[in-house]
Design an enzyme around this catalytic site. Structure first.
Site, PDB file in Angstrom:
ATOM      1  N   LYS A 137       0.821  -1.238  -0.062  1.00  0.00           N
ATOM      2  CA  LYS A 137       0.052  -0.054   0.044  1.00  0.00           C
ATOM      3  C   LYS A 137       0.750   1.171  -0.009  1.00  0.00           C
ATOM      4  O   LYS A 137       0.663   2.108  -0.769  1.00  0.00           O
ATOM      5  CB  LYS A 137      -0.736  -0.008   1.106  1.00  0.00           C
ATOM      6  CG  LYS A 137      -2.047  -1.006   1.058  1.00  0.00           C
ATOM      7  CD  LYS A 137      -3.003  -1.461   2.306  1.00  0.00           C
ATOM      8  CE  LYS A 137      -3.804  -2.438   2.004  1.00  0.00           C
ATOM      9  NZ  LYS A 137      -4.547  -2.790   3.146  1.00  0.00           N
ATOM     10  N   GLN A 148      -4.947  -1.522   9.557  1.00  0.00           N
ATOM     11  CA  GLN A 148      -4.819  -3.074   8.961  1.00  0.00           C
ATOM     12  C   GLN A 148      -5.398  -4.236   9.733  1.00  0.00           C
ATOM     13  O   GLN A 148      -5.060  -4.263  10.763  1.00  0.00           O
ATOM     14  CB  GLN A 148      -3.358  -3.411   8.632  1.00  0.00           C
ATOM     15  CG  GLN A 148      -3.244  -4.654   7.691  1.00  0.00           C
ATOM     16  CD  GLN A 148      -3.531  -4.617   6.405  1.00  0.00           C
ATOM     17  OE1 GLN A 148      -3.277  -3.604   5.407  1.00  0.00           O
ATOM     18  NE2 GLN A 148      -4.342  -5.640   6.083  1.00  0.00           N
ATOM     19  N   ASP A 186     -11.304   2.759   3.971  1.00  0.00           N
ATOM     20  CA  ASP A 186     -11.791   1.685   3.795  1.00  0.00           C
ATOM     21  C   ASP A 186     -13.232   1.240   3.678  1.00  0.00           C
ATOM     22  O   ASP A 186     -13.691   0.251   3.084  1.00  0.00           O
ATOM     23  CB  ASP A 186     -11.188   0.695   4.911  1.00  0.00           C
ATOM     24  CG  ASP A 186      -9.964  -0.311   4.802  1.00  0.00           C
ATOM     25  OD1 ASP A 186      -9.798  -0.496   3.514  1.00  0.00           O
ATOM     26  OD2 ASP A 186      -9.324  -0.558   5.688  1.00  0.00           O
TER      27      ASP A 186
END
Ligand code: NDP
Length: 285
Positions: A56, A100, A123
């Site tokens: 990422k 995460q 997200d």
């Protein structure tokens, strides 16, 4: 009967096109003095999570998005993590926040997700953003399902009126993918581990999205000839990563199919970048 092999939905190539557009948008923002910024939280030392985070960061760099990483020990308390996320919420140079997953068991995933400011939730897991999706008014949409829909659209097939079957009902893939397809006027069936006659349901699909996490569970006999098949699965087996779809046999029946690797994975990262740039544009307004 001679079958024509399916066309490949090249997620890698599609992601590269999207990244090129995002690079231009990020440069335009920077010209106005705004640099898109992403804050990533990684708890513990799970190698797979560490690799995702590294990828990422690299992706951010490649399009001109600033990214910072908070690497925290597995022993970090929930309160400590919440305080760090709150600090990122108030940091004006950060437009996107990503924690995460998975998190260690002593940390309540929901509490952390709800701490992220909804406008920085790149997200798309915050209840505000999930609710917006349900209301047909999505803002930040979860990266993987957002990428899945772009992949389907890239085939040129019109989604409206089609039979879509989504295998899997997780919060992060199955449910939002089904909502996005419904929003585009597909007739949607969601299947899960208690679905009866899964093969029969799948065979009805003009669009089949599989996100179950079961290596090669979908074979050719479960696919309607000509269908668009999107394989979200990422399963580590002896030979490396394989999808939920048996590519060898299904590609002889489907009209379009996404490979693993090189399908949904690169698109998920491209959508994270897109969500970060979009969040920056909204903040700049
Ligand atoms: P979850 O484990 O959270 O959900 C799996 C879903 O599949 C559940 O709803 C489950 O049903 C259903 N399921 C499991 N087995 C069967 C079965 N035999 N028949 C029908 N349904 C079944 O997984 P995720 O949604 O998080 O991920 C799914 C897959 O996608 C994984 O392989 C994951 O690694 C991959 N993935 C890939 C990403 C990428 O960027 N490429 C991103 C995210 C995920 P039930 O609810 O009844 O238990």
């Amino acid at each position: 009967m001679l079958r024509v092999a399916a066309q490949i939905i090249d997620g890698k190539a599609l992601a590269q096109e999207i990244r090129a557009e995002l690079r231009e948008q990020a440069a335009a923002l920077q010209a106005k003095g705004v640099r898109p910024g992403l804050s990533v939280f990684l708890v513990g030392d799970d190698p797979a999570s560490a690799l995702y985070v590294k990828n990422k960061h690299r992706a951010c760099e490649s399009v001109g998005v600033f990214s910072e990483e908070h690497r925290l020990p597995v022993t970090v308390s929930q309160d400590e993590l919440i305080n760090l996320v709150l600090a990122a919420n108030f940091n004006p140079s950060i437009h996107g926040i990503l924690v995460q997953l998975p998190l260690p068991n002593h940390i309540d995933k929901r509490a952390i997700i709800e701490t992220i400011a909804a406008e920085k939730d790149v997200d798309g897991f915050h209840p505000y953003n999930m609710g917006g999706l349900l209301q047909g008014n999505p803002r930040a949409v979860a990266c993987t399902p957002k990428g899945v829909v772009k992949m389907i659209e890239s085939t040129g097939m019109s989604i409206a009126g089609k039979r879509a079957v989504v295998v899997g009902r997780s919060q992060i893939v199955g449910k939002p993918a089904a909502m996005l397809l419904l929003e585009r006027h597909a007739t949607v069936t969601i299947c899960h581990s208690r679905t009866q006659d899964l093969a029969g349901r799948c065979r009805e699909a003009d669009i089949l999205v599989v996100a179950a996490g079961k290596a090669k569970m979908i074979d050719a006999a479960m696919v309607k000839p000509g269908a668009v098949v999107i394989d979200v699965g990422m399963n580590l087996v002896d030979t490396g990563f394989v999808g939920d779809v048996d590519f060898e046999t299904v590609s002889k029946v489907a009209g379009w199919i996404s490979p693993v690797p090189g399908g949904v994975g690169p698109m998920t990262i491209a959508m994270l970048l897109e969500n970060t740039v979009e969040a920056t544009v909204r903040a700049a307004k």
